[in-house]
Design a protein around this motif. Structure first.
Motif, short mmCIF file in Angstrom:
data_model
loop_
_atom_site.label_atom_id
_atom_site.label_comp_id
_atom_site.label_asym_id
_atom_site.label_seq_id
_atom_site.Cartn_x
_atom_site.Cartn_y
_atom_site.Cartn_z
N ASP A 159 19.10 27.50 -24.73
CA ASP A 159 19.51 26.83 -23.49
C ASP A 159 19.76 25.35 -23.75
O ASP A 159 20.73 24.76 -23.27
N VAL A 160 18.85 24.75 -24.53
CA VAL A 160 18.97 23.33 -24.86
C VAL A 160 20.26 23.09 -25.63
O VAL A 160 21.06 22.21 -25.29
N GLU A 161 20.49 23.89 -26.68
CA GLU A 161 21.69 23.72 -27.52
C GLU A 161 22.96 23.86 -26.70
O GLU A 161 23.89 23.07 -26.82
N PHE A 162 23.00 24.91 -25.88
CA PHE A 162 24.21 25.18 -25.11
C PHE A 162 24.50 24.04 -24.14
O PHE A 162 25.59 23.48 -24.11
N MET A 163 23.49 23.70 -23.33
CA MET A 163 23.74 22.69 -22.28
C MET A 163 24.00 21.30 -22.86
O MET A 163 24.75 20.53 -22.29
N LYS A 164 23.39 21.02 -24.01
CA LYS A 164 23.64 19.74 -24.67
C LYS A 164 25.10 19.62 -25.06
O LYS A 164 25.75 18.61 -24.83
N ARG A 165 25.61 20.69 -25.68
CA ARG A 165 27.00 20.67 -26.15
C ARG A 165 28.00 20.71 -25.01
O ARG A 165 29.02 20.05 -25.03
N LEU A 166 27.69 21.53 -24.00
CA LEU A 166 28.67 21.76 -22.93
C LEU A 166 28.65 20.66 -21.86
O LEU A 166 29.65 20.42 -21.20
N GLY A 167 27.48 19.99 -21.74
CA GLY A 167 27.33 18.98 -20.68
C GLY A 167 28.31 17.83 -20.80
O GLY A 167 28.60 17.15 -19.82
N ASN A 168 28.84 17.62 -22.00
CA ASN A 168 29.79 16.52 -22.19
C ASN A 168 31.22 16.92 -21.90
O ASN A 168 32.10 16.06 -21.83
N ILE A 169 31.49 18.23 -21.78
CA ILE A 169 32.89 18.62 -21.57
C ILE A 169 33.14 19.36 -20.26
O ILE A 169 34.28 19.60 -19.89
N VAL A 170 32.06 19.73 -19.55
CA VAL A 170 32.24 20.48 -18.30
C VAL A 170 31.04 20.20 -17.38
O VAL A 170 29.97 19.83 -17.86
N SER A 171 31.23 20.37 -16.08
CA SER A 171 30.12 20.19 -15.13
C SER A 171 29.23 21.44 -15.16
O SER A 171 29.70 22.53 -14.86
N ASN A 201 15.66 16.19 -23.28
CA ASN A 201 16.71 16.48 -24.26
C ASN A 201 18.03 15.77 -23.97
O ASN A 201 19.04 16.02 -24.64
N GLY A 202 17.99 14.90 -22.96
CA GLY A 202 19.20 14.14 -22.63
C GLY A 202 20.36 15.03 -22.19
O GLY A 202 21.51 14.76 -22.50
N ILE A 203 20.03 16.11 -21.47
CA ILE A 203 21.07 17.05 -21.04
C ILE A 203 21.62 16.61 -19.69
O ILE A 203 20.88 16.36 -18.75
N ARG A 204 22.95 16.53 -19.63
CA ARG A 204 23.62 16.08 -18.40
C ARG A 204 24.05 17.29 -17.58
O ARG A 204 24.86 18.09 -18.03
N VAL A 205 23.45 17.43 -16.40
CA VAL A 205 23.90 18.50 -15.52
C VAL A 205 24.47 17.88 -14.24
O VAL A 205 24.22 16.73 -13.93
N TYR A 206 25.26 18.65 -13.55
CA TYR A 206 25.94 18.17 -12.35
C TYR A 206 24.97 18.20 -11.15
O TYR A 206 24.16 19.12 -11.07
N PRO A 207 25.02 17.24 -10.21
CA PRO A 207 25.86 16.03 -10.19
C PRO A 207 25.17 14.87 -10.91
O PRO A 207 24.01 14.60 -10.66
N GLN A 208 25.92 14.21 -11.81
CA GLN A 208 25.35 13.11 -12.59
C GLN A 208 25.24 11.84 -11.75
O GLN A 208 26.15 11.52 -10.99
N LYS A 209 24.11 11.16 -11.95
CA LYS A 209 23.84 9.93 -11.18
C LYS A 209 24.96 8.91 -11.29
O LYS A 209 25.34 8.27 -10.33
N GLU A 210 25.49 8.75 -12.51
CA GLU A 210 26.46 7.67 -12.72
C GLU A 210 27.79 7.90 -12.01
O GLU A 210 28.61 7.01 -11.91
N ASP A 283 37.43 16.79 -9.02
CA ASP A 283 37.68 15.38 -9.38
C ASP A 283 36.98 15.00 -10.69
O ASP A 283 37.55 14.32 -11.54
N VAL A 284 35.71 15.41 -10.82
CA VAL A 284 34.95 15.09 -12.04
C VAL A 284 35.62 15.75 -13.25
O VAL A 284 35.75 15.14 -14.31
N THR A 285 36.09 16.98 -13.06
CA THR A 285 36.80 17.66 -14.15
C THR A 285 38.02 16.87 -14.57
O THR A 285 38.25 16.62 -15.75
N HIS A 286 38.81 16.44 -13.58
CA HIS A 286 40.08 15.76 -13.88
C HIS A 286 39.87 14.33 -14.38
O HIS A 286 40.43 13.94 -15.39
#
Length: 327
Positions: A159-171, A201-210, A283-286
């Motif tokens: 789960d960690v590996e997947f979400m780490k890698r995917l969190g940067n390219i998709v919500s 693990n520094g995993i970014r999930v939606y919705p991101q604060k920034e 919008d986040v995707t685009h």
């Protein structure tokens, strides 16, 4: 071309659901693409069926796209045209059967990363066309719903590996599948552990604060962030409860009502995806994920001394020469 599109549309099931009150719809029609990821047996298809109160999963009709990418994962996508009061939404669910099912799951996310990037590439090439379409068909993945098994423990390495890698390219929106196997106390504890694991693990999930645009949005999104991962139960069966028909699952303790927030958080997930945050996910995707991809690709082509023209020429040359030959 138009005839082909029409015949394709006719082949798709038209599902009537109440879209008003769901979405602030600006366009006369639009695409929304959700990817569901998780091991077999976590109820992905059932949940997707429940989500749209209609059979919108790979079990319901023949997939219009299937690509075997590796032994472990082949992606299937099913599209439906959902229509209500003349407003059309083309909803596509991309399923990833076989993800994480193997004994050795090394790099099992690669086909998924590849698929997401391929959709960005397709969009980019359309944008760079000499004769660009007025509305580019959008196959980009707007949201990835990631199913976590209800173990009650910590996030697993996969789960960690997947979400780490995917969190940067998709919500990514993580959910706890089949949450009715946990007691309420276990559920709360598990959710807290997962949030700790995501943070550690520094995993970014939606919705991101920034990406919160103002204080109002931050308040709304903080509430969502506090309840992620949503503990969900899916079913497409209806039961009578106090004379009303409700979607629910029969257990020895009684009926778990899927849309009752006291029983499970399915309604929160549905609201996020197709009511409150649908436009924001697009919008986040685009503006963020696709934009990052676009800049990287254009930088690569510049570094190779090719410049923008080379990318567009891959597509454009054939069209241009055809146009010239007709002059």
């Amino acid at each position: 071309g138009a005839d082909k599109v029409d015949s394709e549309r006719r082949n798709e099931e038209v599902v009537m659901i109440d879209l008003f009150g769901y979405v602030g719809i600006e366009a006369a029609g639009f695409e929304f693409n959700i990817m569901v990821v998780g091991q077999s047996g976590l109820g992905k298809s059932t949940l997707v069926n429940t989500l749209f109160k209609s059979k919108v999963s790979r079990k319901s009709c023949t997939p219009n796209y299937e690509e075997k990418i590796s032994k472990t994962v082949h992606l299937q996508s099913v599209s439906h045209i959902i229509e209500e009061k003349g407003v059309k939404m083309r909803l596509t669910v991309i399923d990833t059967p076989g993800f994480g099912d193997q004994i050795n799951n090394e790099n099992c996310w690669e086909p998924i990363v590849k698929y997401i990037n391929e959709q960005y590439e397709k969009y980019l090439k359309e944008e760079l066309h000499v004769n660009r379409k007025r509305r580019i068909p959008d196959t980009r993945v707007h949201c990835c719903v990631y199913f976590l098994p209800a173990t009650g423990h910590w996030l697993r390495p996969i789960d960690v590996e997947f979400m780490k890698r995917l969190g940067n390219i998709v919500s990514i929106v993580p959910v706890i599948a089949k949450a009715d196997t946990l007691t309420m106390e276990e559920r709360l504890e598990f959710k807290q552990r997962i949030r700790q694991g995501l943070q550690a693990n520094g995993i970014r999930v939606y919705p991101q604060k920034e990406y919160d645009e103002d204080a109002e949005e931050r308040i709304l999104n903080d509430r969502i962030r506090e309840s992620i991962p949503f503990a969900v139960v899916g079913t497409d069966k209806e039961h009578q409860v106090n004379g009303n028909k409700v979607l629910g699952r029969k257990t020895k303790w009684g009926i778990i009502e899927v849309e009752n927030v006291a029983h499970c958080e399915f309604a929160h997930l549905r609201d996020l995806l197709i009511r409150s945050h649908l436009q924001d996910l697009k919008d986040v995707t685009h503006n963020i994920h696709y934009e990052t991809y676009r800049v990287r690709r254009l930088n690569e082509s510049n570094a190779n001394g090719l410049g923008l023209s080379a990318l567009s020429l891959e597509n454009g040359t054939a069209e241009k020469s055809e146009a010239e030959s007709q002059l």
